[in-house]
Design a protein around this motif. Sequence first.
Motif, PDB file in Angstrom:
ATOM      1  N   UNK A 124       0.796  -1.274  -0.001  1.00  0.00           N
ATOM      2  CA  UNK A 124      -0.009  -0.064  -0.080  1.00  0.00           C
ATOM      3  C   UNK A 124       0.779   1.188   0.065  1.00  0.00           C
ATOM      4  N   UNK A 125       0.305   2.450  -0.458  1.00  0.00           N
ATOM      5  CA  UNK A 125       0.750   3.733  -0.346  1.00  0.00           C
ATOM      6  C   UNK A 125       0.784   3.855   1.038  1.00  0.00           C
ATOM      7  N   UNK A 126       2.238   4.330   1.530  1.00  0.00           N
ATOM      8  CA  UNK A 126       2.302   4.968   2.870  1.00  0.00           C
ATOM      9  C   UNK A 126       1.403   5.952   3.265  1.00  0.00           C
ATOM     10  N   UNK A 127       0.829   7.015   2.506  1.00  0.00           N
ATOM     11  CA  UNK A 127       0.065   7.931   3.153  1.00  0.00           C
ATOM     12  C   UNK A 127      -1.426   7.192   3.060  1.00  0.00           C
ATOM     13  N   UNK A 132      -5.207   4.851   8.937  1.00  0.00           N
ATOM     14  CA  UNK A 132      -5.110   4.734  10.432  1.00  0.00           C
ATOM     15  C   UNK A 132      -5.991   5.864  11.036  1.00  0.00           C
ATOM     16  N   UNK A 133      -5.986   7.047  10.518  1.00  0.00           N
ATOM     17  CA  UNK A 133      -6.596   8.004  10.999  1.00  0.00           C
ATOM     18  C   UNK A 133      -8.160   7.946  11.072  1.00  0.00           C
ATOM     19  N   UNK A 134      -8.467   6.945  10.133  1.00  0.00           N
ATOM     20  CA  UNK A 134      -9.874   6.862  10.089  1.00  0.00           C
ATOM     21  C   UNK A 134     -10.259   5.551  10.897  1.00  0.00           C
ATOM     22  N   UNK A 135      -9.535   4.935  11.643  1.00  0.00           N
ATOM     23  CA  UNK A 135      -9.572   3.661  12.379  1.00  0.00           C
ATOM     24  C   UNK A 135     -10.045   2.557  11.435  1.00  0.00           C
ATOM     25  N   UNK A 136      -9.200   2.372  10.109  1.00  0.00           N
ATOM     26  CA  UNK A 136      -9.539   1.435   9.259  1.00  0.00           C
ATOM     27  C   UNK A 136      -8.107   0.890   8.820  1.00  0.00           C
ATOM     28  N   UNK A 137      -7.001   1.002   9.587  1.00  0.00           N
ATOM     29  CA  UNK A 137      -5.866   0.535   8.877  1.00  0.00           C
ATOM     30  C   UNK A 137      -5.669  -0.952   9.076  1.00  0.00           C
ATOM     31  N   UNK A 138      -5.182  -1.650   8.194  1.00  0.00           N
ATOM     32  CA  UNK A 138      -5.109  -2.983   8.097  1.00  0.00           C
ATOM     33  C   UNK A 138      -3.507  -3.487   8.760  1.00  0.00           C
ATOM     34  N   UNK A 194      11.527   3.106   3.839  1.00  0.00           N
ATOM     35  CA  UNK A 194      10.830   4.668   3.343  1.00  0.00           C
ATOM     36  C   UNK A 194       9.620   4.913   3.991  1.00  0.00           C
ATOM     37  N   UNK A 195       8.759   3.848   4.386  1.00  0.00           N
ATOM     38  CA  UNK A 195       7.871   3.932   5.144  1.00  0.00           C
ATOM     39  C   UNK A 195       7.809   4.982   6.127  1.00  0.00           C
ATOM     40  N   UNK A 196       8.949   4.838   6.893  1.00  0.00           N
ATOM     41  CA  UNK A 196       9.056   5.880   7.951  1.00  0.00           C
ATOM     42  C   UNK A 196       9.206   7.423   7.795  1.00  0.00           C
ATOM     43  N   UNK A 197       9.215   7.700   6.611  1.00  0.00           N
ATOM     44  CA  UNK A 197       9.299   8.938   6.295  1.00  0.00           C
ATOM     45  C   UNK A 197       7.788   9.659   6.175  1.00  0.00           C
ATOM     46  N   UNK A 198       6.766   8.723   6.341  1.00  0.00           N
ATOM     47  CA  UNK A 198       5.574   9.250   6.263  1.00  0.00           C
ATOM     48  C   UNK A 198       4.794   8.643   7.532  1.00  0.00           C
ATOM     49  N   UNK A 199       4.829   7.450   8.079  1.00  0.00           N
ATOM     50  CA  UNK A 199       4.295   6.677   9.144  1.00  0.00           C
ATOM     51  C   UNK A 199       5.313   6.663  10.272  1.00  0.00           C
ATOM     52  N   UNK A 200       4.677   6.754  11.503  1.00  0.00           N
ATOM     53  CA  UNK A 200       5.467   6.631  12.723  1.00  0.00           C
ATOM     54  C   UNK A 200       5.818   4.891  13.067  1.00  0.00           C
ATOM     55  N   UNK A 201       7.057   4.735  13.208  1.00  0.00           N
ATOM     56  CA  UNK A 201       7.402   3.297  13.754  1.00  0.00           C
ATOM     57  C   UNK A 201       6.327   2.482  15.040  1.00  0.00           C
ATOM     58  N   UNK A 202       6.156   3.702  15.723  1.00  0.00           N
ATOM     59  CA  UNK A 202       5.274   3.497  16.703  1.00  0.00           C
ATOM     60  C   UNK A 202       3.816   2.868  16.242  1.00  0.00           C
ATOM     61  N   UNK A 203       3.257   3.570  15.284  1.00  0.00           N
ATOM     62  CA  UNK A 203       1.905   3.132  14.597  1.00  0.00           C
ATOM     63  C   UNK A 203       2.157   1.829  13.883  1.00  0.00           C
ATOM     64  N   UNK A 204       3.218   1.635  13.318  1.00  0.00           N
ATOM     65  CA  UNK A 204       3.583   0.555  12.435  1.00  0.00           C
ATOM     66  C   UNK A 204       3.506  -0.870  13.480  1.00  0.00           C
ATOM     67  N   UNK A 205       4.149  -0.531  14.539  1.00  0.00           N
ATOM     68  CA  UNK A 205       4.387  -1.676  15.441  1.00  0.00           C
ATOM     69  C   UNK A 205       3.093  -1.924  16.175  1.00  0.00           C
ATOM     70  N   UNK A 206       2.152  -0.951  16.487  1.00  0.00           N
ATOM     71  CA  UNK A 206       0.995  -1.283  16.869  1.00  0.00           C
ATOM     72  C   UNK A 206       0.113  -1.967  16.201  1.00  0.00           C
TER      73      UNK A 206
END
Length: 135
Positions: free
Chosen positions: A92-95, A101-107, A117-129
Amino acid sequence: MFDQTPERGGDGRAPPLNVFGQPLKPCSVEPLTGFYRDACCNTGRDDHGLHTVCAVMTNEFLRFSRERGNDLSTPMPQYGFPGLKAGDRWCLCAARWQEALEADAAPLVILEATHQATLLVVSGEDLRRHALLPS
């Protein structure tokens, strides 16, 4: 970030490393994913959408994406696209993942197959969660 080394031919691709700085693992062969259709969430200068998040599709996310104008469920054989269903892995596109994620629909994501490169857009913490734990 993008590779310009002569050994790689200066193809403009970023080094294939995941969010841990380790070699990027494949995301999906069936269906075949990746901006370069190489089964990995690789990226480079020509990938303006930054297709770097290896995500496991859910019905909720597929509905969310369709509502945002990107129907990932409908097959498009003329482009070799089979259409996705819940359980499929896809780059998926990182954005878009951040938007979901902001809409509570993140897979869920596969961290080992998500490009750094995803870490340029998304926090590592959000990805880990939202990480699918390895089995």
